[in-house]
Design a protein around this motif. Structure first.
Motif, short mmCIF file in Angstrom:
data_model
loop_
_atom_site.label_atom_id
_atom_site.label_comp_id
_atom_site.label_asym_id
_atom_site.label_seq_id
_atom_site.Cartn_x
_atom_site.Cartn_y
_atom_site.Cartn_z
N LEU A 159 -20.56 37.24 -0.54
CA LEU A 159 -19.59 38.24 -0.09
C LEU A 159 -20.11 39.65 0.06
CD1 LEU A 159 -16.27 37.33 -1.95
CD2 LEU A 159 -17.21 36.45 0.17
N GLU A 160 -21.44 39.86 -0.06
CA GLU A 160 -21.84 41.28 -0.05
C GLU A 160 -21.47 41.99 1.25
OE1 GLU A 160 -23.78 38.25 -0.32
OE2 GLU A 160 -25.18 39.25 -1.66
N LEU A 161 -21.54 41.30 2.38
CA LEU A 161 -21.20 41.99 3.63
C LEU A 161 -19.71 42.32 3.73
CD1 LEU A 161 -23.63 40.16 6.10
CD2 LEU A 161 -23.83 42.48 5.18
N PRO A 162 -18.81 41.36 3.51
CA PRO A 162 -17.38 41.75 3.54
C PRO A 162 -17.03 42.82 2.50
CG PRO A 162 -17.65 39.44 2.89
CD PRO A 162 -18.96 39.90 3.42
N SER A 196 -13.46 31.38 -7.95
CA SER A 196 -14.42 32.17 -7.17
C SER A 196 -13.74 33.34 -6.48
CB SER A 196 -15.07 31.31 -6.08
OG SER A 196 -16.04 30.45 -6.61
N LEU A 197 -14.50 34.42 -6.34
CA LEU A 197 -14.04 35.55 -5.53
C LEU A 197 -14.21 35.17 -4.06
CD1 LEU A 197 -13.18 38.57 -6.07
CD2 LEU A 197 -15.53 39.17 -5.46
N GLY A 238 -14.92 29.95 6.87
CA GLY A 238 -15.84 29.11 6.10
C GLY A 238 -15.75 29.40 4.62
N GLU A 239 -16.81 29.06 3.90
CA GLU A 239 -16.80 29.17 2.43
C GLU A 239 -16.51 30.59 1.96
OE1 GLU A 239 -16.60 26.15 1.99
OE2 GLU A 239 -18.45 25.23 1.24
N ALA A 240 -16.82 31.60 2.78
CA ALA A 240 -16.57 32.99 2.39
C ALA A 240 -15.09 33.25 2.13
CB ALA A 240 -17.09 33.94 3.47
#
Ligand SMILES: Cc1cc2nc3c(=O)[nH]c(=O)nc-3n(C[C@H](O)[C@@H](O)[C@H](O)COP(=O)(O)OP(=O)(O)OC[C@H]3O[C@@H](n4cnc5c(N)ncnc54)[C@H](O)[C@@H]3O)c2cc1C
Ligand code: FES
Lengths: 489, 89
Positions: free
Chosen positions: A287-290, A304-305, A324-326
């Motif tokens: 998740l670093e980009l979002p 999960s976050l 997706g998984e994100a």
């Protein structure tokens, strides 16, 4: 520096990103699909280079035809200039620039290696985030011994290189993903000594509607179970790995059976000899980009976050979709459906004329999400792993922080938030920036503080200023005062 | 001239067989090597863990450049791969 300008940048070329890119491009949008990997397909459709040996997709892959047809279409559209396929591009930062986003990439299989091509910036008016997930880990004594690998890592080694991780392998943790890992290893010549699954699929009986809504999923699992039986692989349900044995490399594992209360039943401990343990406890979305973009997050059923999205896969930030998984761990089929919906919605935001009827897709998403939610409840993290995490157990592999140091930070120094524990005891401050130990540290902190895990605990280990390790020289364009420490080098 | 499908790389001076398209980590694993680094504080041995570039356990020195992720770096004929202590910086 090379620059590209497109309407839509899709980050990630796994099942979700490929589906998003294709849907948007077919609706008339000019798309760049960007992935760190050198070949498309993400984790699910990872494939070996031609030189690695004879590759028969059916031995390792489901839905391979869906992959090749999507891949072929994307290549055709790339020929017309509609699609730009950027492989080996690691996105380390996305910054707003007027009414666009600047997507900054470093290049190469390992961008830190000397001689990789110069960085690339992609300018895009819209974004789809499809960055997937990585294996979720829990600490236990000996888990840092060479020979202990992640379940996904074993799978990646096999799918990407056709190399089996070892001769005698134990596959352990929890979740339906353990079965294809064991099956692949057995097919390619490893002896799989056991599959050690903390939970039991019998619990699916509590979720009849979710199961009926996604019958194909259960069929897939039954197929693996049948093949494992033929390979004489024992699947031990309600068992956990208690310890990895060995001094300088793995020689075996100690396993035990759980009783009804989820405790290790006395007298059930036994050793299994092996040279590799492939272990995983579900997945952690990347998740670093979002988070850099400011997208709202939530805690999913599996703890999960994940990125919060609406019916159209839109995040809380205008012009940014996620799939997706994100947005919640649910497997490749769900990722594909979400990717398609995200791509269509992004295309529609440009006023694409022919987006078509997507009601069937939305229904499919509802049933796959229902199944994913049931799956998370059937395969929860066994609390006994955290209960049994003794003071000497290593938690942060990079900074070599043990569970006792984390406990003392909470109990003696009064750090009741994961963010403070990180500052005081330094878990998650090393090379991997908490990707591996973040979930466990959040759980241990909450446990010692006598409260449930909060979103803030998980965010403390997911917020990263740079999303991919970058050669410091390439950070010359860093907009702040100085490049952040930690990931560079 | 096209690349050979099979070649050798050197690991601490010893030749190991390798196939084109393998990563350094795959070549070491295929040869039965499980660790190629020791940690900074505890001098503990480390090798492959996540396999996908996330964990940084697999850091290795390749052709003189330290701290590269073995699970990502593609192997090339004659690569000089060496064990590394700490972060070797
Ligand atoms: C190691 C591993 C192996 C797995 N193997 C299987 C399997 O064999 N079978 C199965 O059913 N499930 C597997 N999974 C589960 C997996 O999550 C699948 O459900 C599926 O691949 C999810 O699709 P996705 O498109 O959401 O994400 P992914 O397939 O993970 O795709 C995400 C893509 O985004 C890219 N990316 C991420 N961050 C960046 C960035 N900053 N810059 C550029 N690119 C970036 C990644 O390189 C990746 O290719 C595996 C997971 C892992 C972690
Ligand atoms: S094995 Fe995790 S980064 Fe290479």
């Amino acid at each position: 520096m090379t620059e590209h300008r497109v309407d839509l940048a899709v980050i990630g070329a796994g099942p979700a990103g490929m589906a998003a890119a294709l849907a948007a491009a077919e609706a008339g949008t000019r798309v760049a699909v960007i992935d760190a990997g050198v070949r498309p397909g993400g984790q699910y459709w990872r494939s070996p280079a031609p030189g690695a040996g004879p590759f028969r997709p059916a031995t390792l892959h489901h839905g391979w035809r869906r992959f090749t047809s999507t891949d072929t279409r994307l290549t055709e559209l790339a020929g017309t200039g509609r699609v730009l396929r950027l492989a080996g591009h690691h996105v380390w930062s996305i910054l707003p620039a007027g009414d666009e986003w600047s997507v900054h990439c470093v290049l190469g299989a390992e961008p830190r290696q000397h001689g990789t091509p110069a960085p690339v910036t992609v300018h895009a008016r819209r974004l789809v985030i499809a960055t997937g997930a990585y294996d979720r880990q829990l600490p236990f004594p000996g888990w840092d011994l060479p020979g202990v690998i992640t379940a996904g890592g074993g799978q990646a080694l096999l799918k990407g290189n056709l190399v089996v991780a070892g001769q005698t392998v134990v596959v352990a943790g929890t979740g339906p993903f353990l079965l294809p890992v064991a099956d692949g290893l057995a097919r390619y010549g490893a002896r799989v000594a056991a599959v050690i699954e903390a939970n039991s699929p019998l619990a699916f009986a509590r979720f009849p509607r979710a199961v009926l809504g996604a019958t194909g999923k259960l069929g897939e699992a039954t197929g693996y179970a049948g093949r494992l039986l033929r390979h004489r692989v024992a699947v031990r349900h309600r068992h956990v790995v208690l310890r990895a044995l060995g001094t300088d490399r793995l020689t075996g594992v100690l396993v035990g059976k759980l009783d009804r209360a989820g405790r290790v039943r006395a007298g059930t401990e036994r050793e299994i000899a092996c040279d590799v343990l492939a272990v995983g406890w579900g997945f952690t979305p990347q998740l670093e980009l979002p988070l850099q973009l400011g997208c709202a997050t939530r805690v999913d059923v599996d703890g999960s976050l994940v990125v919060t999205v609406d019916e159209d896969q839109a995040t809380s930030v205008a012009g940014v979709w996620a799939a997706g998984e994100a947005t919640g761990v649910g497997g490749a089929d769900l990722a594909t459906v979400e990717g398609r919906l995200a791509g269509l919605a992004a295309a529609a935001s440009f006023g694409a004329d022919e987006v078509g009827d997507d009601r069937a897709l939305r229904r499919r998403r509802t049933s796959l999400r229902g199944f994913a939610s049931a799956m998370h409840q059937v395969y929860p993290i066994p609390q006994v792993m955290l209960e049994r995490c003794s003071d000497e157990t290593l938690v942060c592999r990079c900074e070599e922080v043990d569970a006792g140091t984390i406990r003392r930070a909470v109990v003696e120094l009064g750090a009741t938030e994961a963010r403070i524990v990180k500052l005081l005891a330094r878990p998650g401050m090393g090379w991997c920036q908490g990707r591996v130990c973040g979930f466990a540290t959040a759980c241990l902190t909450a446990r010692h503080a006598g409260r449930p895990v909060a979103e803030a605990d998980l965010r403390a280990f997911a917020d990263r200023v740079i999303a991919a390790p970058t050669p410091l020289g390439q950070l010359a364009t860093w907009p702040g005062d100085e490049p952040p420490a930690g990931d560079g080098g | 001239m096209s690349r050979p499908h099979e070649f050798e790389i050197l690991f601490d001076g010893t030749p190991l067989p390798c196939r084109d398209g393998w990563t350094i980590g795959a070549a070491l694993t295929a040869a039965g090597v499980r660790s190629w680094r020791t940690t900074r504080h505890g001098q503990r041995p480390r090798g492959l863990f996540c396999g996908i570039g996330i964990c940084f356990d697999c850091l290795v020195t390749v052709n003189g450049q330290p701290s590269l992720r073995a699970c990502l770096v593609p192997a090339n004929p004659g690569d000089d791969v060496r064990t590394q202590e700490g972060t070797a910086r």
